[in-house]
Design a protein around this motif. Structure first.
Motif, short mmCIF file in Angstrom:
data_model
loop_
_atom_site.label_atom_id
_atom_site.label_comp_id
_atom_site.label_asym_id
_atom_site.label_seq_id
_atom_site.Cartn_x
_atom_site.Cartn_y
_atom_site.Cartn_z
N GLU A 1 -75.72 -18.14 89.88
CA GLU A 1 -75.79 -18.75 88.55
C GLU A 1 -74.88 -17.98 87.61
O GLU A 1 -74.62 -16.79 87.82
CB GLU A 1 -77.22 -18.77 88.01
CG GLU A 1 -77.73 -17.44 87.53
CD GLU A 1 -79.14 -17.48 86.95
OE1 GLU A 1 -79.51 -16.51 86.27
OE2 GLU A 1 -79.88 -18.45 87.18
N THR A 2 -74.41 -18.66 86.59
CA THR A 2 -73.63 -18.00 85.55
C THR A 2 -73.77 -18.79 84.25
O THR A 2 -74.18 -19.94 84.26
CB THR A 2 -72.15 -17.84 85.94
OG1 THR A 2 -71.54 -16.88 85.08
CG2 THR A 2 -71.39 -19.15 85.86
N LEU B 1 -75.01 -23.68 81.65
CA LEU B 1 -75.52 -23.02 82.85
C LEU B 1 -74.86 -23.66 84.07
O LEU B 1 -74.93 -24.88 84.26
CB LEU B 1 -77.04 -23.17 82.93
CG LEU B 1 -77.72 -22.69 84.22
CD1 LEU B 1 -77.49 -21.21 84.43
CD2 LEU B 1 -79.20 -23.02 84.16
N ASN C 1 -72.63 -12.08 86.36
CA ASN C 1 -72.77 -11.58 85.01
C ASN C 1 -71.47 -11.54 84.21
O ASN C 1 -71.44 -11.88 83.05
CB ASN C 1 -73.38 -10.18 85.08
CG ASN C 1 -73.91 -9.71 83.76
OD1 ASN C 1 -74.13 -10.50 82.86
ND2 ASN C 1 -74.12 -8.42 83.65
N ARG D 1 -82.62 -24.68 84.66
CA ARG D 1 -82.51 -24.29 86.08
C ARG D 1 -83.73 -24.73 86.86
O ARG D 1 -83.62 -25.29 87.95
CB ARG D 1 -82.33 -22.78 86.20
CG ARG D 1 -82.21 -22.30 87.64
CD ARG D 1 -82.26 -20.80 87.76
NE ARG D 1 -83.55 -20.28 87.34
CZ ARG D 1 -83.75 -19.03 86.94
NH1 ARG D 1 -82.75 -18.17 86.89
NH2 ARG D 1 -84.93 -18.62 86.57
N SER E 1 -81.17 -12.86 88.60
CA SER E 1 -81.09 -14.10 87.82
C SER E 1 -81.98 -13.99 86.58
O SER E 1 -82.86 -13.14 86.49
CB SER E 1 -81.53 -15.27 88.68
OG SER E 1 -82.89 -15.13 89.03
N ALA E 2 -81.74 -14.89 85.65
CA ALA E 2 -82.55 -14.94 84.44
C ALA E 2 -84.01 -15.19 84.80
O ALA E 2 -84.30 -15.90 85.76
CB ALA E 2 -82.03 -16.03 83.51
N ASN F 1 -77.09 -13.67 89.61
CA ASN F 1 -76.34 -14.00 88.41
C ASN F 1 -74.94 -13.39 88.45
O ASN F 1 -74.79 -12.20 88.69
CB ASN F 1 -77.10 -13.49 87.18
CG ASN F 1 -76.41 -13.87 85.90
OD1 ASN F 1 -75.48 -13.20 85.48
ND2 ASN F 1 -76.87 -14.93 85.28
#
Length: 145
Positions: free
Chosen positions: A77-78, A119, A36, A14, A7-8, A34
């Motif tokens: 997450e994306t 997000l 991606n 977030r 993840s970021a 993530n």
């Protein structure tokens, strides 16, 4: 089926949605995976293919991750580029939690702007808030080559 990455490092949107501290983010960020890349070519016209594919990947990733790395992710997450609305994520029950700041992964000194993206998050378990900060097992070290 899915391309995943860590993840970021830090996303204000977030962190506010999750409700964790900087120390918790540092410690438990590995539990967020993530998504991606996700692309269905424009020539492909199969009803509900995108949301169905996302759902299949979400169902498999916990066991796949457990087998490979020794622990299960809790949230996916994306990021969705501004020219897209995220319809397939919405249809697959992902949650749009806000927008990024428009800074890229390598922009530590605020020198390189990127587009502001939406997000989207997808909790993989109902009790995701509790599992996100549960004691962390020792992950397996895996050679990615």
């Amino acid at each position: 089926m899915y391309a995943v990455w860590c993840s970021a490092k830090s996303l204000r949107t977030r962190e506010l949605w999750i409700g964790w501290s900087p120390a918790q983010r540092t410690r438990y960020r590995a539990r967020i995976v993530n998504n991606n890349r996700f692309l269905i070519l424009p020539k492909v016209h199969i009803p509900h293919l995108a949301s169905h594919s996302l759902a299949l990947a979400a169902r498999r990733i916990r066991s796949d991750w457990q087998s490979r790395y020794g622990y299960e992710p809790v949230i996916l997450e994306t990021f969705v580029e501004p020219e897209y609305s995220g319809t397939c994520y919405r249809a697959a029950n992902w949650v749009n939690v806000g927008q990024t700041s428009g800074r890229g992964r390598q922009d530590e000194h605020h020198e390189y702007g990127t587009s502001v993206k939406s997000l989207w998050m997808y909790p993989l378990v109902r009790d995701w808030r509790e599992r996100l900060v549960a004691p962390f097992p020792n992950p397996r070290i895996v050679d990615l080559d």
